[in-house]
Design a protein around this motif. Structure first.
Motif, PDB file in Angstrom:
ATOM      1  N   ALA A 150      11.548  75.093  15.509  1.00 25.56           N
ATOM      2  CA  ALA A 150      11.440  73.718  16.400  1.00 25.56           C
ATOM      3  C   ALA A 150      11.750  72.726  15.326  1.00 25.56           C
ATOM      4  CB  ALA A 150      10.198  73.771  16.941  1.00 25.56           C
ATOM      5  N   GLU A 151      11.314  72.820  14.114  1.00 27.07           N
ATOM      6  CA  GLU A 151      11.616  71.608  13.146  1.00 27.07           C
ATOM      7  C   GLU A 151      13.151  71.509  12.973  1.00 27.07           C
ATOM      8  OE1 GLU A 151       8.978  73.734  12.832  1.00 27.07           O
ATOM      9  OE2 GLU A 151       7.550  72.262  13.514  1.00 27.07           O
ATOM     10  N   GLY A 159      14.635  69.708  15.840  1.00 26.45           N
ATOM     11  CA  GLY A 159      14.274  68.100  15.660  1.00 26.45           C
ATOM     12  C   GLY A 159      15.087  67.602  14.418  1.00 26.45           C
ATOM     13  N   TRP A 185      15.315  63.713  23.292  1.00 30.08           N
ATOM     14  CA  TRP A 185      15.230  64.839  22.250  1.00 30.08           C
ATOM     15  C   TRP A 185      13.839  65.049  21.642  1.00 30.08           C
ATOM     16  CZ3 TRP A 185      20.599  62.443  20.367  1.00 30.08           C
ATOM     17  CH2 TRP A 185      21.509  62.946  21.126  1.00 30.08           C
ATOM     18  N   TYR A 207      11.480  68.329  21.431  1.00 30.40           N
ATOM     19  CA  TYR A 207      10.925  68.735  20.282  1.00 30.40           C
ATOM     20  C   TYR A 207       9.472  69.022  20.494  1.00 30.40           C
ATOM     21  CZ  TYR A 207       8.863  68.666  15.673  1.00 30.40           C
ATOM     22  OH  TYR A 207       8.003  68.856  14.739  1.00 30.40           O
ATOM     23  N   ARG A 252       7.719  72.925  20.199  1.00 33.57           N
ATOM     24  CA  ARG A 252       6.638  73.342  19.216  1.00 33.57           C
ATOM     25  C   ARG A 252       5.487  74.062  19.988  1.00 33.57           C
ATOM     26  NH1 ARG A 252       5.529  71.103  14.633  1.00 33.57           N
ATOM     27  NH2 ARG A 252       3.168  70.910  14.664  1.00 33.57           N
TER      28      ARG A 252
END
Length: 292
Positions: free
Chosen positions: A213-214, A217, A251, A255, A259
């Motif tokens: 997820a990071e 992002g 976005w 994100y 998460r």
């Protein structure tokens, strides 16, 4: 094979092979091409060129889908999301797939003849990347990067079709397209993680592991930064910056959802489809940012 698939007409099976029954995937390739042609032409590209770009993106993406299915004909039956594809389910033969792929590439090639010589050779250079992308998942830890580079050719081809060359703004847009594609295609790959891990197939969703997820992002953040650089370089006006702000907020929301633990698989496809609308919002912002 499902009964409904057995009884469907052959022409519709070919449509499924080309993925034309799923417009989101076709539109999301077309969007960077439209970004480039409208920006390079300062908001007023010739309509025949726009038509060529649209048809070319449809033909190219169709060819890429068929090539992908041909390479993965023994893998797709083992993946939940892909087992019903025409070649995987044996609804169409490998020979038929090869013929359809050659026709799609030929259509794209004929359209490329309408373009200038520099752009034509960019089209030619894109073909090996399109053909090799399905192989990347077998040998490269982040195969989505190969797809992203293939997507980036849409920017280079469309921009140079207008100007005959490439400049700094082109590369800002190319970089933004590559990172955006890495983002949404990593999201798309997240729904296949269990199958890909079982089959030993590489994907960015597996490569980034718990930090996927990071990573997504970060890719979207980079997209915003490069689009901002593009807007600054081209002195785009208010409409572009409003569109970029809306895209950034969308976005961020994606994100936040990514998460979440145990996110239902349909949400990944939903987030992918949302990026189509984000792309069109940005297109509208680019056009208004030039004209008004």
């Amino acid at each position: 094979m499902l009964t409904s698939e057995k009884s469907e007409p052959t022409w519709y099976t070919v449509i499924r092979l080309l993925r034309w029954h799923k417009p989101a995937g076709r539109l999301i390739l077309m969007i960077p091409a439209l970004w480039a042609v409208f920006l390079a032409a300062e908001g007023m590209p010739p309509l025949p060129l726009v038509g060529t770009i649209v048809l070319g993106s449809l033909a190219t993406s169709a060819a890429g889908c068929v090539v992908n299915d041909l390479w993965d004909r023994d893998i797709d039956p083992q993946v939940e999301r892909t087992r019903a594809r025409p070649i995987a389910s044996r609804a169409l033969s490998v020979t038929t797939g090869i013929v359809v792929a050659l026709i799609a590439f030929a259509c794209a090639g004929v359209l490329a003849l309408y373009l200038n010589s520099f752009t034509f050779w960019l089209c030619v250079a894109a073909v090996p990347v399109i053909i090799c992308y399905p192989l990347a998942k077998r040998v490269f830890p982040i195969p989505q990067l190969v797809l992203s580079i293939a997507w980036g050719f849409a920017v280079l081809i469309s921009w140079s079709a207008v100007t005959g060359g490439l400049d700094l703004a082109t590369w800002w847009l190319w970089g933004a397209t590559v990172l955006w594609t890495l983002g949404f295609d990593t999201v798309y790959a997240m729904s296949d993680r269990e199958d890909d891990r079982r089959l030993g197939i590489n994907s960015s969703a597996l490569f980034f592991g718990h930090f996927v997820a990071e990573a997504v992002g970060f890719f979207f953040l980079g997209t915003v930064a490069l689009l901002a650089a593009l807007g600054n370089t081209m002195h785009l006006h208010f409409g572009f910056w409003i569109a970029l702000l809306l895209a950034a907020l969308a976005w961020i929301w994606q994100y936040i959802r990514l998460r979440q633990v145990d996110l239902p698989k349909p949400v990944y496809a939903q987030i992918f489809a949302e990026n189509v609308w984000i792309g069109f919002v940005l297109l509208a912002g680019m056009i208004s940012g030039i004209i008004f």
